[in-house]
Scaffold this motif. Sequence first.
Motif, PDB file in Angstrom:
ATOM      1  N   ARG C 118       0.882  -1.210   0.151  1.00  0.00           N
ATOM      2  CA  ARG C 118      -0.262  -0.003   0.085  1.00  0.00           C
ATOM      3  C   ARG C 118       0.766   1.277  -0.097  1.00  0.00           C
ATOM      4  NH1 ARG C 118      -3.983   1.022   3.549  1.00  0.00           N
ATOM      5  NH2 ARG C 118      -2.877   0.226   5.348  1.00  0.00           N
ATOM      6  N   ARG C 119       1.880   1.291  -0.891  1.00  0.00           N
ATOM      7  CA  ARG C 119       2.818   2.321  -1.108  1.00  0.00           C
ATOM      8  C   ARG C 119       2.971   2.464  -2.569  1.00  0.00           C
ATOM      9  NH1 ARG C 119       5.592   0.845   4.135  1.00  0.00           N
ATOM     10  NH2 ARG C 119       6.907  -0.757   2.822  1.00  0.00           N
ATOM     11  N   TYR C 120       3.473   3.922  -2.523  1.00  0.00           N
ATOM     12  CA  TYR C 120       3.744   4.116  -4.208  1.00  0.00           C
ATOM     13  C   TYR C 120       5.179   4.072  -4.488  1.00  0.00           C
ATOM     14  CZ  TYR C 120      -1.130   6.047  -5.070  1.00  0.00           C
ATOM     15  OH  TYR C 120      -2.362   6.202  -5.442  1.00  0.00           O
ATOM     16  N   ASP C 121       5.604   3.660  -5.526  1.00  0.00           N
ATOM     17  CA  ASP C 121       6.939   4.125  -6.223  1.00  0.00           C
ATOM     18  C   ASP C 121       6.738   5.505  -6.781  1.00  0.00           C
ATOM     19  OD1 ASP C 121       9.217   4.340  -7.283  1.00  0.00           O
ATOM     20  OD2 ASP C 121       8.946   2.575  -8.729  1.00  0.00           O
ATOM     21  N   ARG C 122       7.329   6.072  -5.957  1.00  0.00           N
ATOM     22  CA  ARG C 122       7.141   7.715  -6.183  1.00  0.00           C
ATOM     23  C   ARG C 122       8.150   8.184  -7.410  1.00  0.00           C
ATOM     24  NH1 ARG C 122       7.658  10.500  -0.585  1.00  0.00           N
ATOM     25  NH2 ARG C 122       8.601   8.512  -0.142  1.00  0.00           N
ATOM     26  N   GLY C 620       3.480  18.218  -6.251  1.00  0.00           N
ATOM     27  CA  GLY C 620       4.558  18.041  -5.266  1.00  0.00           C
ATOM     28  C   GLY C 620       4.993  16.401  -5.134  1.00  0.00           C
ATOM     29  N   PRO C 621       5.989  15.974  -5.664  1.00  0.00           N
ATOM     30  CA  PRO C 621       6.253  14.644  -5.673  1.00  0.00           C
ATOM     31  C   PRO C 621       6.486  14.091  -4.463  1.00  0.00           C
ATOM     32  CG  PRO C 621       7.688  15.992  -7.316  1.00  0.00           C
ATOM     33  CD  PRO C 621       6.819  16.919  -6.398  1.00  0.00           C
ATOM     34  N   GLY C 622       6.513  14.779  -3.558  1.00  0.00           N
ATOM     35  CA  GLY C 622       7.258  14.224  -2.018  1.00  0.00           C
ATOM     36  C   GLY C 622       6.238  13.634  -1.265  1.00  0.00           C
ATOM     37  N   ARG C 623       4.962  13.869  -1.333  1.00  0.00           N
ATOM     38  CA  ARG C 623       4.002  13.042  -0.479  1.00  0.00           C
ATOM     39  C   ARG C 623       3.803  11.705  -0.748  1.00  0.00           C
ATOM     40  NH1 ARG C 623       5.186  17.064   1.617  1.00  0.00           N
ATOM     41  NH2 ARG C 623       6.285  15.692   2.553  1.00  0.00           N
ATOM     42  N   GLY C 626       0.351  10.611  -3.372  1.00  0.00           N
ATOM     43  CA  GLY C 626      -0.080  11.270  -4.657  1.00  0.00           C
ATOM     44  C   GLY C 626       0.723  12.755  -4.706  1.00  0.00           C
ATOM     45  N   PRO C 627       1.080  13.149  -5.985  1.00  0.00           N
ATOM     46  CA  PRO C 627       1.651  14.494  -6.311  1.00  0.00           C
ATOM     47  C   PRO C 627       0.521  15.457  -6.190  1.00  0.00           C
ATOM     48  CG  PRO C 627       1.498  12.942  -7.997  1.00  0.00           C
ATOM     49  CD  PRO C 627       0.822  12.053  -7.240  1.00  0.00           C
ATOM     50  N   LEU C 628      -0.886  14.950  -6.435  1.00  0.00           N
ATOM     51  CA  LEU C 628      -1.856  15.964  -6.435  1.00  0.00           C
ATOM     52  C   LEU C 628      -3.012  15.539  -5.559  1.00  0.00           C
ATOM     53  CD1 LEU C 628      -2.076  16.681 -10.401  1.00  0.00           C
ATOM     54  CD2 LEU C 628      -1.302  18.466  -8.684  1.00  0.00           C
ATOM     55  N   PRO C 629      -3.602  16.146  -4.625  1.00  0.00           N
ATOM     56  CA  PRO C 629      -4.601  16.080  -3.772  1.00  0.00           C
ATOM     57  C   PRO C 629      -5.755  15.251  -4.574  1.00  0.00           C
ATOM     58  CG  PRO C 629      -3.658  18.213  -3.036  1.00  0.00           C
ATOM     59  CD  PRO C 629      -3.136  17.854  -4.607  1.00  0.00           C
ATOM     60  N   GLU C 630      -6.296  14.221  -4.043  1.00  0.00           N
ATOM     61  CA  GLU C 630      -7.556  13.669  -4.874  1.00  0.00           C
ATOM     62  C   GLU C 630      -8.402  13.218  -3.963  1.00  0.00           C
ATOM     63  OE1 GLU C 630      -8.640  12.947  -7.425  1.00  0.00           O
ATOM     64  OE2 GLU C 630      -9.879  11.283  -7.461  1.00  0.00           O
ATOM     65  N   HIS C 631      -9.600  13.480  -4.020  1.00  0.00           N
ATOM     66  CA  HIS C 631     -10.870  13.119  -2.904  1.00  0.00           C
ATOM     67  C   HIS C 631     -10.913  11.673  -2.864  1.00  0.00           C
ATOM     68  CE1 HIS C 631     -14.381  12.979  -0.627  1.00  0.00           C
ATOM     69  NE2 HIS C 631     -14.961  12.262  -1.549  1.00  0.00           N
ATOM     70  N   TYR C 632     -10.713  11.320  -1.434  1.00  0.00           N
ATOM     71  CA  TYR C 632     -11.154   9.982  -1.105  1.00  0.00           C
ATOM     72  C   TYR C 632     -12.191  10.138   0.211  1.00  0.00           C
ATOM     73  CZ  TYR C 632      -6.903   8.516  -3.683  1.00  0.00           C
ATOM     74  OH  TYR C 632      -5.821   8.477  -4.621  1.00  0.00           O
ATOM     75  N   GLU C 633     -12.834   9.187   0.186  1.00  0.00           N
ATOM     76  CA  GLU C 633     -13.816   9.075   1.680  1.00  0.00           C
ATOM     77  C   GLU C 633     -13.083   8.865   2.759  1.00  0.00           C
ATOM     78  OE1 GLU C 633     -17.261   9.650   1.875  1.00  0.00           O
ATOM     79  OE2 GLU C 633     -17.031  10.680  -0.046  1.00  0.00           O
ATOM     80  N   ASN C 783       1.130  10.264   5.727  1.00  0.00           N
ATOM     81  CA  ASN C 783       2.155  10.999   5.794  1.00  0.00           C
ATOM     82  C   ASN C 783       2.434  11.266   7.243  1.00  0.00           C
ATOM     83  OD1 ASN C 783       2.670  11.818   2.814  1.00  0.00           O
ATOM     84  ND2 ASN C 783       0.389  12.113   3.188  1.00  0.00           N
ATOM     85  N   THR C 784       1.419  11.378   8.162  1.00  0.00           N
ATOM     86  CA  THR C 784       1.674  11.813   9.450  1.00  0.00           C
ATOM     87  C   THR C 784       1.397  11.138  10.497  1.00  0.00           C
ATOM     88  OG1 THR C 784      -0.319  13.069   9.289  1.00  0.00           O
ATOM     89  CG2 THR C 784       1.345  14.414   8.785  1.00  0.00           C
TER      90      THR C 784
END
Lengths: 242, 188, 805
Positions: C118-122, C620-623, C626-633, C783-784
Amino acid sequence: MPKAFFIDTTRCTACRGCQVACKEWHNLPAVQTRQTGTHQNPPDLNPFNYKLVRFSEHLIDGVIRWYFFPDQCRHCFQPPCLFTAEDYVPGAIVQDEDTGAVLYTDLTRHLSAEEFEEVRHACPYDIPRRDSGTGLVSKCDMCIDRVKNDKLPMCVNTCAMGAMHFGEYDDIRALAEKRLEVVRGEFPNASLANPDDVAVVYLLADEPERLHQHAVAQAPAPMTRKQLLARLARPLNKASRA
Amino acid sequence: MDISRRSFLKVAGAGTVGLTLGQLGLDLRPVAAHAYAMKIDGAREVISICPFCSCCCNVLMHVKDGTVVNVEGDPDYPVSQGALCAKGAALLTMHVNDHRLTKPLYRAPGSAHWEEKDWDWTLARIARRLKDTRDRDFKTVNDKGQTVNRVESIFQLGTSQMDNEECAVSHQMLRGLGVVHIDHQARI
Amino acid sequence: MTNHWTDIENANAILIMGSNAAEHHPISFKWVLKAKEKGAVVMHVDPKFSRTSARSDFHVPLRSGTDIAFLGGMVKYILDNDKFFHDYVVQYTNAACIVGEKFSFSNGLFAGFDKKTRRYDRSLWAFERDENGLPRRDTSLKHKRCVLNLMRAHYGRYTLDRVSSTTGVSRENLMRVYEAFAATGAPDKAGTMMYALGWTQHTVGVQNIRLAAIIQLLLGNIGVAGGGINALRGEPNVQGSTDHALLYHILPGYLPMVQAKWPTLADYNKANTPVSNDPQSANWWQNRPKYMASLLKSWFGDNATEQNEFCYGLLPRLDEHGDYSLMYLFDRMYKGQISGGFVFGTNPAQSAPNTHKTRRALSNLDWLVVGELHHTETSDFWRGPGMNPSDIGTEVFLLPSAQRGEKEGSITNSGRWLMWHYMAQQPIGESRSLGAMVVDIMNAVRKLYRQEPGAFPEQLLMHDWPQAFDPDRIAKRNNGWFTRDVEIGGVAYKKGQQIPGFGNLQTDGSTACSSWLQCGSYLDSGNLAKRRDLSQTPMQANIGLFPNFAWAWPMNRRVLYNRASVDANGRPWNPAKPVISWEDGKWVGDVPDGGWPPMASGKGKLPFIMAADGYGQLYGPGRLDGPLPEHYEPAETPLARNPFSGQLSNPCMKRMISDADPLAKPADKRYPIVLTTYCLTEHWCGGGETRNTPVLLEAEPQQYVEMSPELAKEKGIANGDVVVVESARGRVEAVAMVTVRMRPLPVEGRIIHEIGMPFCFGWTTPKCGDAVNRLTPAVGDPNTTIPEYKVSLVNIRKADKVTEL
């Protein structure tokens, strides 16, 4: 000229800094309260709360209005409470010449419970409260000790929002009138509450009853009104004789 | 309705403005008989800061005989200009308050009550528990065989109530013990 | 805050979202009202109509957890209607940078997602770079993979209808906010965003704030007076306690914590020191090795030498991806993996999510040390509801703590102002400051390690540790001093002198500094945190800047990224409210964000100095998610499907797994109501301190739940009734506060009810109620790992008997 307050309810955020600061300055003990479905607590003025922020909410034409009313003694220029008490215990309630502050002295404990009820009833704003234990009647004292020492009353000193001001009556009145003009656009029903008669001038954000039942003076009940008129007449007669 | 018409004094038939109080015909009592001494007369004024939200309102604490007798906003703080909210306004009774702890307390395993202890005993006992746990659980390497020099079974939570200087020694102590479970309100 | 409290007055538009500023940062509202008086439009977007809403121009209710949908719609509006600040965006942000071909976004997932971890290859999200490593850019903004066009594609999906149906906000209200706020994209207008835990406490918390920052960059609102992205930090020193890293993952000054994969200081520096070949990029973190060496030198004193890498090897090391935060701590404690620990000035038995689990976890400890002002639900957990003390073997030490007015030291306000406070009275009874407790405990342990053998004693004993807590001495060390006579840039400094600023910090051990951010705060001339001087130049007075009152990090700069407030020639975008200005060959106004001349000189630096490329990061490639915020429930959602994609919730979110961590199913019929939790003015966080202050308890005495009259009617509840609120994890009693301030929300074709409860009431205060966090789930942002306190699914009913109130 007397000192006066200007309380601008269009700026109040009900942070209750004034309510608590008043207690702290006067070393008033906390009272036991319960949650009854409102943020307003204590539910009413009492011998240990001279200042109370009242909350009232309305849904008007689909728009939510939440009003805050930091209630306190208005320090009437012609204080009916004083006139009433004077009949029973002379000097129980006095008015300070410099400031116009209406002050309840230790002698108020000599007022009986019934006499106190009459005093309370005489108040057009339902302010005085009696401690049934000591018999003392109390309310806002304008922080007379601070004012005499060139300090602002604690509530005014504490207010963050510029909702409370204190100064010479004429200046305060002018400030209130000016502010009323400014807010008319956002608050079309705004008005000043009995500005001619009291030293605590409220700018009401809406129709008075939407903020508080006693936001403006209520005509006293017939019986008491009669008594009030009788008592009002006496000192005035005295003045005319002078 | 025009509010001024609802004036109670007009109801009472005696409205007047602009007159002095004496002209109003009041029997003015010699209020000067009251002594207008303030509880802060002669008090020392100390600058402190409200310990709640990050507005960090500066306050003046009035101190008499070594005890805080009043707290009010510091008019020189540009952010608050002397103002306080309910919490800041309550700083006096927050300091001088019989709910506060005044002695180290100890609760023995299985006990149903607290007992008072002195600091020396308390510090020595904490140090003993800390050392024994650290010595027992210290990890030199992780599962991959990498050096880690840490202890996972000891933690610290808190606190943003610490001053910067307290935070500095707190963080240093924890890393000095090899602690990694470290968190505080910044994450909640 | 990128800006500061008094700066709010300069705003033309104020969006308060994810915050209830008037209630939780009451004094901030002074500046909101001042701005409003000057004509600013004040908007409050929040599930609940609060005291903030009451004084705003208007309030917009939205469903908890849909901020990204709301703000994504604003990005679409800004781009569709060309409302962005073109020059600013092209020159100062990465809008023109070209993203590599490997980037993709499909059905809610970005490229590179590994379902197992459950991680991305950024690395797949990286920019295209030229032979010098600089990002390729198309300043005409025509390239289809330039950031701005990727954003057009991504947020093109955030149509008014879809946003409205997801958030429960009417189209009219959406447009009202979008139009008012986007108007600050004009060069002479500024908009500020005030947020707090309403944005952070979500499984998409970081991306909420990312999207806010993106909007502020698009509108050119970062660096300017009345602008910024302004976190209303929590407790008075949560800014300072974060700067000083009371957190597992960082060292003081936002230096990454050491990981096992970096066995030497050289490895650490290599991994954590970004490189830029762009002469226009300041790439500030290239200085990181200086800050790390100076930190180690301050900790280990003479024991730290270049030869032993300043004792780097004595630091504990984390595993890669290791998470040692609050929720994992309690999960491990619950599973018996934690033996003992310290709780200072916090009350996790009340304020950690899923309290039943937290409280049971505490009983697995062998020992617990609590430093506090009062008894709390944490210190006294062993005698709490449902606990049998004789079954609990935890040894508990409760240390009496001094109050604020009983100690001196510095705290850092939300605007990064370092301010000194003084001792008014001696600590009452035998109470002590937390600093004294820490120093004394460590000395007691060090004494034992000197007396007897133990595990890796050097780790403790090599530290330069004080005999007693002396805040003045530590404040000096936080600033830092020279450890030997040195000459830097032609200036000679003596051993023991205070370091004038972090530009002087060195990698060779000649400087000791515990917090590079604070370097410059305590000079030979004195402690600048004590300054009380209100003097200003007319230019500073114009924007409410008080450069001589206290001291702000970094280097007394009051508005971060302030060089973005000027054009390439150093002229303010908004001449009426300049923050800085290049006049007669020098900067005037605020302390500039780096003293380089304006960009047009050819010797200038891009204003976003903390980003390696120098640009404000729209993309922002750092998070991690995702690099762009996306809506999730949210993790617990009343919806069965995400209106934006096939990915229901954040694919990377953190979730605790145990028998005590059940979650409601999506659209769970047992729990149809959304609960959000919050503080209130009169109590603070878990309430320990304020419930023990009678005048505050008087004003807010008992647990309540705010609900709409519509929901109350549906459930047969009257105002003032005691009700039971239940989630998959627990039940809580509360007094019903039936109020028009809560509105039913039309979402995806039906009505969703939301209720709200404060979390400050706990059982140690008799009959006031008990922890609302018994209801909330232990899920968090990837992230936090900040828990999602703001959304859980519950049901509500009238109580048949009352036990907690």
